[in-house]
Design a protein around this motif. Structure first.
Motif, short mmCIF file in Angstrom:
data_model
loop_
_atom_site.label_atom_id
_atom_site.label_comp_id
_atom_site.label_asym_id
_atom_site.label_seq_id
_atom_site.Cartn_x
_atom_site.Cartn_y
_atom_site.Cartn_z
N PHE A 189 37.38 44.63 40.63
CA PHE A 189 36.96 44.40 39.24
C PHE A 189 37.41 45.56 38.35
CE2 PHE A 189 33.82 44.85 35.80
CZ PHE A 189 34.01 43.63 35.17
N MET A 190 37.29 46.79 38.86
CA MET A 190 37.72 47.96 38.09
C MET A 190 39.23 47.92 37.84
SD MET A 190 35.36 50.88 39.90
CE MET A 190 36.11 52.23 39.00
N ALA A 191 39.98 47.48 38.85
CA ALA A 191 41.44 47.36 38.68
C ALA A 191 41.76 46.28 37.65
CB ALA A 191 42.09 47.02 40.02
N TYR A 192 40.99 45.20 37.65
CA TYR A 192 41.20 44.13 36.66
C TYR A 192 40.93 44.66 35.25
CZ TYR A 192 40.65 39.73 34.15
OH TYR A 192 40.77 38.71 33.25
N VAL A 193 39.82 45.38 35.08
CA VAL A 193 39.48 45.92 33.77
C VAL A 193 40.52 46.93 33.32
CG1 VAL A 193 37.78 47.33 32.53
CG2 VAL A 193 37.01 45.51 34.07
N ARG A 194 41.03 47.74 34.26
CA ARG A 194 42.04 48.73 33.93
C ARG A 194 43.32 48.08 33.40
NH1 ARG A 194 42.03 51.05 38.49
NH2 ARG A 194 43.86 50.11 39.45
#
Length: 216
Positions: A189-194
């Motif tokens: 999810f953090m990679a998606y937001v990034r």
């Protein structure tokens, strides 16, 4: 003392929940079926029960309307990004997901028996060779990149030149605990937001032409 016991009991329950294994089992025989199992609770995921046609029609109409509005938004967002940037972003998210997936997910092939038969000797031989080779590649790739195991006693790809039908008896179990799922989802999810930013909530379409109540 009582407070410490209560806190300890709560922490123990949380730990048990975090490390509780969740199993998804796929079974292929005459038909395919997928089950979700948590301890002694078993839920059938596929095939699902058929619902009345009236409800399905209403859902399809609503889904079609939502898809139209979503496609318009997606086109606008895609136009803003160049293709190389989009590919790089997707690759980044997938790489994080696959890396975490390989750490926390366990795959067990409990039964893998495929008897090849087509009614034609040449076709049967070709299909048998392709199936045998594909199975070897699949098991090797999984064994090298993930927590994977299979039962040699219950794994067989064979050929039956007298049969006109291919028969499969496959049972695969995929398991992960709650802690592993969180450890897999959060970095992804953090990679998606990034790469793509925070996902926007999907609100119902608002017609700006509608006037506020009481105003003409």
């Amino acid at each position: 003392m009582t407070a410490l016991i209560i806190i300890g009991a709560i922490l123990l329950v949380i730990a048990l929940i975090l490390f509780l294994p969740v199993h998804v089992t796929a079974v292929i025989r005459d038909n395919a079926a997928v089950f979700l199992r948590i301890l002694f609770i078993r839920i059938k995921l596929f095939p699902m029960k058929e619902k009345p046609e009236k409800k399905e029609k209403k859902k399809k109409q609503k889904a079609a309307e939502k898809k139209k509005s979503e496609k318009k938004e997606e086109k606008k967002e895609k136009e803003k990004r160049s293709i190389p940037e989009l590919i790089h972003s997707v690759a980044d998210v997938l790489s994080v997901f696959i890396r975490q997936f390989s750490k926390h997910v366990k795959i067990r092939v409990l039964r893998y028996k495929i008897i090849i038969g087509t009614g034609d000797a040449a076709k049967t031989a070709l299909l048998y060779g392709a199936t045998e080779q594909a199975t070897a590649y699949l098991f090797t790739a999984l064994g090298e990149n993930i927590n994977f195991a299979f039962s040699k006693k219950n794994s067989l790809v064979w050929v039956d030149f007298t049969s006109e039908k291919t028969v499969a008896d496959v049972r695969i179990d995929i398991s992960i605990n709650v802690f592993g799922a969180l450890a897999m989802v959060l970095p992804t999810f953090m990679a998606y937001v990034r790469n793509f930013g925070m996902p926007k909530p999907k609100n119902e379409d608002k017609t700006p032409s509608e006037k506020a109540p009481g105003k003409e």
